[in-house]
Scaffold this motif. Structure first.
Motif, PDB file in Angstrom:
ATOM      1  N   LEU A   1     -11.099  44.730  48.874  1.00 29.00           N
ATOM      2  CA  LEU A   1     -12.180  45.706  48.813  1.00 29.00           C
ATOM      3  C   LEU A   1     -11.641  47.079  48.405  1.00 29.00           C
ATOM      4  CD1 LEU A   1     -15.111  46.503  49.173  1.00 29.00           C
ATOM      5  CD2 LEU A   1     -14.683  46.788  51.636  1.00 29.00           C
ATOM      6  N   VAL A   2     -10.500  47.443  48.919  1.00 29.44           N
ATOM      7  CA  VAL A   2      -9.881  48.726  48.527  1.00 29.44           C
ATOM      8  C   VAL A   2      -9.614  48.727  47.028  1.00 29.44           C
ATOM      9  CG1 VAL A   2      -7.820  50.155  48.764  1.00 29.44           C
ATOM     10  CG2 VAL A   2      -8.913  49.181  50.803  1.00 29.44           C
ATOM     11  N   ARG A   3      -9.067  47.638  46.502  1.00 33.99           N
ATOM     12  CA  ARG A   3      -8.793  47.553  45.070  1.00 33.99           C
ATOM     13  C   ARG A   3     -10.085  47.581  44.259  1.00 33.99           C
ATOM     14  NH1 ARG A   3      -6.089  42.255  44.129  1.00 33.99           N
ATOM     15  NH2 ARG A   3      -5.970  43.032  41.971  1.00 33.99           N
ATOM     16  N   ALA A   4     -11.134  46.938  44.767  1.00 37.52           N
ATOM     17  CA  ALA A   4     -12.409  46.941  44.041  1.00 37.52           C
ATOM     18  C   ALA A   4     -13.000  48.343  43.988  1.00 37.52           C
ATOM     19  CB  ALA A   4     -13.389  45.967  44.699  1.00 37.52           C
ATOM     20  N   LEU A   5     -12.877  49.103  45.082  1.00 36.34           N
ATOM     21  CA  LEU A   5     -13.444  50.453  45.116  1.00 36.34           C
ATOM     22  C   LEU A   5     -12.665  51.429  44.238  1.00 36.34           C
ATOM     23  CD1 LEU A   5     -14.332  50.717  48.921  1.00 36.34           C
ATOM     24  CD2 LEU A   5     -15.944  50.555  47.003  1.00 36.34           C
ATOM     25  N   ASP A   6     -11.339  51.239  44.134  1.00 41.13           N
ATOM     26  CA  ASP A   6     -10.572  52.172  43.291  1.00 41.13           C
ATOM     27  C   ASP A   6     -10.492  51.713  41.836  1.00 41.13           C
ATOM     28  OD1 ASP A   6      -8.544  50.229  43.049  1.00 41.13           O
ATOM     29  OD2 ASP A   6      -7.300  51.114  44.616  1.00 41.13           O
ATOM     30  N   GLY A   7     -11.102  50.541  41.522  1.00 40.09           N
ATOM     31  CA  GLY A   7     -11.195  50.092  40.138  1.00 40.09           C
ATOM     32  C   GLY A   7     -10.043  49.244  39.664  1.00 40.09           C
ATOM     33  N   SER A   8      -9.064  48.938  40.528  1.00 41.39           N
ATOM     34  CA  SER A   8      -7.922  48.137  40.086  1.00 41.39           C
ATOM     35  C   SER A   8      -8.201  46.630  40.126  1.00 41.39           C
ATOM     36  CB  SER A   8      -6.694  48.465  40.953  1.00 41.39           C
ATOM     37  OG  SER A   8      -6.957  48.177  42.311  1.00 41.39           O
ATOM     38  N   LEU A   9      -9.317  46.226  40.715  1.00 39.95           N
ATOM     39  CA  LEU A   9      -9.707  44.811  40.746  1.00 39.95           C
ATOM     40  C   LEU A   9     -10.988  44.653  39.925  1.00 39.95           C
ATOM     41  CD1 LEU A   9      -9.439  41.904  41.795  1.00 39.95           C
ATOM     42  CD2 LEU A   9     -10.726  42.610  43.837  1.00 39.95           C
ATOM     43  N   ASP A  10     -10.881  43.960  38.807  1.00 38.92           N
ATOM     44  CA  ASP A  10     -12.025  43.745  37.915  1.00 38.92           C
ATOM     45  C   ASP A  10     -12.796  42.511  38.399  1.00 38.92           C
ATOM     46  OD1 ASP A  10     -13.876  43.419  35.922  1.00 38.92           O
ATOM     47  OD2 ASP A  10     -12.450  43.619  34.263  1.00 38.92           O
ATOM     48  N   ILE A  11     -13.767  42.738  39.259  1.00 42.24           N
ATOM     49  CA  ILE A  11     -14.501  41.626  39.867  1.00 42.24           C
ATOM     50  C   ILE A  11     -15.299  40.866  38.825  1.00 42.24           C
ATOM     51  CG2 ILE A  11     -16.363  41.052  41.473  1.00 42.24           C
ATOM     52  CD1 ILE A  11     -15.389  43.322  43.236  1.00 42.24           C
ATOM     53  N   ALA A  12     -15.966  41.577  37.930  1.00 44.77           N
ATOM     54  CA  ALA A  12     -16.821  40.912  36.940  1.00 44.77           C
ATOM     55  C   ALA A  12     -16.016  39.928  36.089  1.00 44.77           C
ATOM     56  CB  ALA A  12     -17.498  41.957  36.051  1.00 44.77           C
ATOM     57  N   SER A  13     -14.829  40.339  35.661  1.00 45.89           N
ATOM     58  CA  SER A  13     -14.012  39.449  34.836  1.00 45.89           C
ATOM     59  C   SER A  13     -13.521  38.244  35.629  1.00 45.89           C
ATOM     60  CB  SER A  13     -12.819  40.219  34.261  1.00 45.89           C
ATOM     61  OG  SER A  13     -13.253  41.258  33.410  1.00 45.89           O
ATOM     62  N   ARG A  14     -13.134  38.489  36.880  1.00 47.36           N
ATOM     63  CA  ARG A  14     -12.645  37.383  37.708  1.00 47.36           C
ATOM     64  C   ARG A  14     -13.746  36.357  37.966  1.00 47.36           C
ATOM     65  NH1 ARG A  14      -8.405  38.688  41.283  1.00 47.36           N
ATOM     66  NH2 ARG A  14      -8.880  36.673  42.293  1.00 47.36           N
ATOM     67  N   LEU A  15     -14.950  36.832  38.236  1.00 51.16           N
ATOM     68  CA  LEU A  15     -16.061  35.903  38.464  1.00 51.16           C
ATOM     69  C   LEU A  15     -16.408  35.149  37.186  1.00 51.16           C
ATOM     70  CD1 LEU A  15     -18.451  37.993  40.755  1.00 51.16           C
ATOM     71  CD2 LEU A  15     -17.081  36.017  41.408  1.00 51.16           C
ATOM     72  N   ALA A  16     -16.357  35.843  36.043  1.00 51.14           N
ATOM     73  CA  ALA A  16     -16.662  35.187  34.771  1.00 51.14           C
ATOM     74  C   ALA A  16     -15.637  34.099  34.455  1.00 51.14           C
ATOM     75  CB  ALA A  16     -16.706  36.221  33.654  1.00 51.14           C
ATOM     76  N   GLU A  17     -14.361  34.361  34.740  1.00 47.69           N
ATOM     77  CA  GLU A  17     -13.316  33.356  34.511  1.00 47.69           C
ATOM     78  C   GLU A  17     -13.544  32.119  35.372  1.00 47.69           C
ATOM     79  OE1 GLU A  17      -9.644  35.253  35.317  1.00 47.69           O
ATOM     80  OE2 GLU A  17      -9.718  36.586  33.561  1.00 47.69           O
ATOM     81  N   ARG A  18     -13.919  32.343  36.605  1.00 46.04           N
ATOM     82  CA  ARG A  18     -14.137  31.205  37.494  1.00 46.04           C
ATOM     83  C   ARG A  18     -15.357  30.395  37.066  1.00 46.04           C
ATOM     84  NH1 ARG A  18     -15.307  32.274  43.693  1.00 46.04           N
ATOM     85  NH2 ARG A  18     -17.436  32.277  42.927  1.00 46.04           N
ATOM     86  N   ASP A  19     -16.431  31.074  36.666  1.00 48.42           N
ATOM     87  CA  ASP A  19     -17.626  30.369  36.202  1.00 48.42           C
ATOM     88  C   ASP A  19     -17.335  29.562  34.950  1.00 48.42           C
ATOM     89  OD1 ASP A  19     -19.055  31.361  38.282  1.00 48.42           O
ATOM     90  OD2 ASP A  19     -20.017  32.968  37.142  1.00 48.42           O
ATOM     91  N   ALA A  20     -16.504  30.114  34.066  1.00 48.17           N
ATOM     92  CA  ALA A  20     -16.194  29.411  32.818  1.00 48.17           C
ATOM     93  C   ALA A  20     -15.416  28.124  33.066  1.00 48.17           C
ATOM     94  CB  ALA A  20     -15.402  30.326  31.887  1.00 48.17           C
ATOM     95  N   ALA A  21     -14.711  28.064  34.192  1.00 46.84           N
ATOM     96  CA  ALA A  21     -13.928  26.856  34.494  1.00 46.84           C
ATOM     97  C   ALA A  21     -14.795  25.694  34.925  1.00 46.84           C
ATOM     98  CB  ALA A  21     -12.909  27.168  35.588  1.00 46.84           C
ATOM     99  N   TYR A  22     -16.038  25.979  35.299  1.00 44.43           N
ATOM    100  CA  TYR A  22     -16.955  24.919  35.720  1.00 44.43           C
ATOM    101  C   TYR A  22     -18.148  24.920  34.779  1.00 44.43           C
ATOM    102  CZ  TYR A  22     -14.236  24.716  39.995  1.00 44.43           C
ATOM    103  OH  TYR A  22     -13.206  24.590  40.884  1.00 44.43           O
ATOM    104  N   PRO A  23     -18.246  23.933  33.889  1.00 44.86           N
ATOM    105  CA  PRO A  23     -19.362  23.902  32.945  1.00 44.86           C
ATOM    106  C   PRO A  23     -20.697  23.805  33.659  1.00 44.86           C
ATOM    107  CG  PRO A  23     -18.203  21.803  32.969  1.00 44.86           C
ATOM    108  CD  PRO A  23     -17.368  22.764  33.756  1.00 44.86           C
ATOM    109  N   ARG A  24     -21.682  24.427  33.047  1.00 41.86           N
ATOM    110  CA  ARG A  24     -23.023  24.400  33.635  1.00 41.86           C
ATOM    111  C   ARG A  24     -23.570  22.988  33.618  1.00 41.86           C
ATOM    112  NH1 ARG A  24     -25.187  29.348  34.427  1.00 41.86           N
ATOM    113  NH2 ARG A  24     -24.178  31.112  33.412  1.00 41.86           N
ATOM    114  N   ARG A  25     -24.223  22.624  34.690  1.00 38.14           N
ATOM    115  CA  ARG A  25     -24.778  21.280  34.777  1.00 38.14           C
ATOM    116  C   ARG A  25     -26.176  21.262  34.181  1.00 38.14           C
ATOM    117  NH1 ARG A  25     -21.374  18.618  38.022  1.00 38.14           N
ATOM    118  NH2 ARG A  25     -20.176  19.847  39.519  1.00 38.14           N
TER     119      ARG A  25
END
Length: 820
Positions: A704-728
């Motif tokens: 959470l500290v990293r997300a608030l200071d901008g060093s953790l790119d949550i949107a990209s991490r979530l997009a990478e994880r979603d891409a690993a599982y094809p939509r059903r």
């Protein structure tokens, strides 16, 4: 007269003796059902054998063969005789003469005859060209003549069938599908065709053919008994009508029931429906297995080459705790323990329906055999999984059928037994009572965005006609049952009352709108008094539409919809006048919340506290599972932009599902913050781990500290994880809906968000609100089954409610962001 006496009379007196013996057998000689069919087939065998022996006493190179239904020994009183005169081609003239001496006596007695005269080569050639001929020959049975000739043909036909199975089985499946399209589903028809409709005798025969291919096999539990029940009904139908008919017409159902020894026509139909359901489910499972095997055969050589000749390993993808996807089915994980996890059947069913996957029959059978019963009341997870299953749309039907096939539904909901396979003698209804209830839930799942409590809507859809299994007014009986069921499911007293009201009055709106004067104030007042609240009226409106749509095309129309909508609008106005809505004021912070807020202010960063919350239930439940089902997450963060999306994103990255959540701003006392303008955001959320155990609070805080200071790119991490599982593919969720609740609060603008729950949903909502430059004053987040129902109290930068035009624009932008 015994069966031996029947045969002796047939042998002694020829065709007339056979006719007399046949008449005696069908009228009183042998008990109905399998004994009579066996006796009739035996009597006919003896007669035809006698005819053959008299015509060709020392025949070689020729034999008489029973095929099709007669080959299986399934002779009903008016059945055709399916016969093949098989010969080696040595003396065509003698064979023709023999055929005349066989066929004419049959015709003289008025018995329908389906006959052919062929050599083994001709029989195999015809079978290769005509699938129906090949199916008939699979049941070939020797009657008279050259046994070796018959045995050779049987061996060759079975070998051909097994060799050609990859080609012929898809043809057979297509034939079954075309027949179902023409004749409908036997288990839902008021005048079903016992043979041709889906789930009928032809489908049962097709399953025998699949088993003979050795490519796949049907689930055998109950299949033989289902086939017997349909044959018994057809026998009785032939005797009652005196005709070779398979259509169970309304005017003959009482007589057919009496012939079988059943109470009435409804009992007969229910028995026929239950048999058809067994055969239909067996067909679904079998054809799915055939497809899987054929696909595996098609790709196996290539896979083996890629793996260097090794055996390919089926991929397993997680769906939920204890549930994985394998070979296009939802199956149990290797670590799953149904005997220790009573919620597993519902969790597996919900996961399968959400993924639009069939639930493995082996998994269902194992859970039915070993799963422990749920405690009463149900734990919250069980209730949520049931709601998720009901809210999954069209895939719910097949998953529910799989649970029904092994008796799990009646174990989970004992009251279901009275409506299972219960016919509805109303031409408006397309379905049996139980199937109508599931169809109503399917329809209601598309309306969940219209109501604030989709969980209550879905459960009411499941229960609204539950009283039809009892005498009297089904709405009155259903109200009593619904109260009991809702309490067992673990709903609180207020929700139980709402569900009982919905079941009691599920016909109120449509009957009032179409039969009463809506301009009469007494009419509207009566509806308002019966419903009691605006939220219940909202639910009843959606239930009314779902119920009508699930009934059939004649039950709902634009005209009916407009009348009901008008009535709802008038009743809502009455209720609004009596019960004006007010915004609940937040209570004083607890001592723990104050402590966390002060520490967050002192350290300038987030402070976490996690408190395990086990679900209510027997003490041994928690001892055996070893882990709580959820955790309360208390967080204090110095008030700053981006807190909501940052925290929601961190929880999503750690695969934590937010069940409920609240956010409020706490102004610090002067002795803590001398400036007087310091404030801290307090978040009190209940979360659950999607898989496995919960992460440590220190890891959550660091991210959470990293997300608030901008060093953790949550949107990209979530997009990478979603891409690993094809939509059903399969289920299409209704689109998200964002509305502004006017006059819901004097201090803020209330945004109501209703959407499909998914990882990262709250992160997307928070991000969209941040982009809209609004502040979240407080929020109330809840997950009901597969639906997220969230309310956000937002203000402008100055702390005032948004102007109407800004509120509308913000709601539209938020809805567009969720649709992306």
């Amino acid at each position: 007269m015994t069966r031996t006496d029947d045969r002796k009379e047939a042998d002694d007196t020829g065709p007339s003796g056979y006719a007399a013996a046949r008449l005696h057998l069908l009228s009183e000689g042998v008990q109905s059902g399998p004994p009579r069919r066996t006796a009739l087939a035996g009597l006919t065998d003896d007669w035809l054998t006698g005819l053959f022996t008299a015509a060709a006493p020392a025949a070689k190179g020729v034999s008489l063969v029973a095929v099709g239904g007669y080959g299986r020994g399934e002779l009903s009183p008016r059945s055709d005789l399916d016969l093949l005169l098989l010969h080696d081609g040595a003396d065509p003239a003698a064979v023709a003469a023999l055929a005349d001496r066989l066929w004419y006596p049959v015709w003289d007695l008025g018995i329908s005859l389906d006959h052919s005269v062929r050599t083994p080569a001709e029989a195999r050639k015809t079978a290769g060209e005509d699938l129906k001929v090949q199916l008939g020959l699979l049941d070939a049975r020797h009657l008279a003549g050259d046994l070796g000739l018959t045995a050779g043909l049987r061996t060759a036909i079975l070998a051909d069938w097994r060799n050609q199975a990859p080609k012929r089985l898809p043809e057979l499946q297509e034939l079954c599908a075309e027949r179902a399209e023409r004749h409908g589903e036997l288990r839902f028809l008021l005048e079903p065709d016992l043979k041709e409709a889906r789930g009928g005798l032809r489908d049962a025969t097709a399953l025998r053919a699949v088993a003979a291919s050795w490519l796949a096999d049907a689930p055998r539990e109950g299949l033989a008994d289902a086939r017997r029940r349909l044959l018994d009904a057809r026998d009785a139908l032939h005797l009652v009508t005196g005709r070779a008919t398979d259509r169970l017409a309304l005017q003959e159902q009482d007589q057919v029931a009496a012939e079988i020894g059943l109470l009435d026509a409804d009992t007969l139909l229910r028995q026929v429906y239950e048999a058809a359901r067994v055969i239909s489910y067996a067909g679904d499972v079998t054809w799915r297995e055939v497809g899987r095997v054929l696909r595996a055969r098609a790709v196996r050589p290539r896979l083996r080459a890629m793996l260097g000749g090794g055996k390919p390993v089926a991929e397993r993808s997680p769906l939920a705790e204890g549930v994985v996807e394998q070979d296009g089915e939802a199956v149990l994980a290797r670590t799953a323990r149904p005997e220790r996890d009573p919620v597993l059947p519902l969790r597996a069913a919900a996961a399968a329906a959400q993924a639009a996957l069939p639930l493995s029959p082996h998994a269902v059978r194992r859970m039915a055999a070993t799963a422990r019963p749920l405690p009463t009341p149900w734990p919250a997870e069980a209730r949520e999984q049931l709601i998720t299953l009901l809210g999954s749309g069209r895939p719910t039907v097949d998953v529910w059928e799989a649970l029904e096939a092994e008796g799990l539904i009646s174990r989970l909901l004992p009251d279901w037994e009275r409506v299972r396979c219960r016919p509805q003698r109303n031409a408006v209804h397309l379905w049996t009572v139980d199937r109508h209830l599931i169809e109503t839930a399917v329809r209601a799942s598309a309306l969940t965005r219209r109501v604030s409590r989709p969980d209550l809507l879905l459960v009411a859809a499941l229960l609204h006609d539950i009283g039809k299994g009892w005498p009297g007014d089904h709405s009155v009986a259903g109200e009593i049952i619904a109260k009991d069921v809702a309490a067992r499911l673990g709903f609180d007293r207020a929700d139980v009352t709402v569900l009982a009201t919905l079941v009691r009055h599920h016909l109120l709106l449509v009957e009032t709108a179409t039969r009463r004067d809506l301009d009469d104030p007494a009419t509207v007042r009566a509806v308002a008094d019966a419903v009691g609240s605006e939220s219940t009226l909202e639910l009843l409106h959606a239930l009314t539409e779902a119920d009508a749509l699930a009934t059939g095309p004649a039950a709902w129309s634009t005209w009916r919809a407009s009348l009901v909508t008008d009535l709802v609008r008038r009743a809502a106005a009455v209720l609004a006048g009596e019960h004006p809505g007010t915004e609940p004021e937040p209570g004083a912070p607890t001592a723990e919340q104050e402590r966390l807020a002060i520490e967050a202010h002192r350290t300038g960063g987030p402070v976490f506290a996690l408190r395990a919350q086990a679900e209510p239930g027997p003490p041994e439940e928690s001892a055996e599972t070893g882990e709580p089902l959820g955790v309360e997450l208390l967080i204090a963060v110095p008030d700053q932009p981006g807190v909501l999306p940052a925290l929601a994103g961190v929880l999503a990255l750690h695969r934590l599902t937010v069940r409920t959540g609240g956010l409020r701003t706490l102004r610090l006392p002067d002795d803590v913050d001398a400036s007087g303008d310091g404030s801290v955001l307090l978040l009190d959320w209940r979360v659950a781990a999607e898989y496995g155990s919960l992460p440590q609070a220190t890891r959550l805080r660091a991210d959470l500290v990293r997300a608030l200071d901008g060093s953790l790119d949550i949107a990209s991490r979530l997009a990478e994880r979603d891409a690993a599982y094809p939509r059903r593919r399969g289920r299409t969720a209704p689109p998200p809906r964002v509305t502004v609740a006017p006059a819901a609060s004097r201090h803020a603008t209330v945004m109501e968000v209703r959407a499909q729950d998914a990882p990262g949903l709250l992160f997307r909502i928070g991000t969209a609100l941040e982009k809209a430059a609004v502040r979240v004053r407080s929020m109330h987040v809840s997950t009901l089954g597969a639906n997220a129902v969230d309310a956000f109290y937002v203000t402008s930068g100055t702390g005032a409610p948004l102007p109407p035009e800004d509120a509308t624009a913000t709601a539209r932008a938020l809805e567009e962001a969720l649709r992306a």
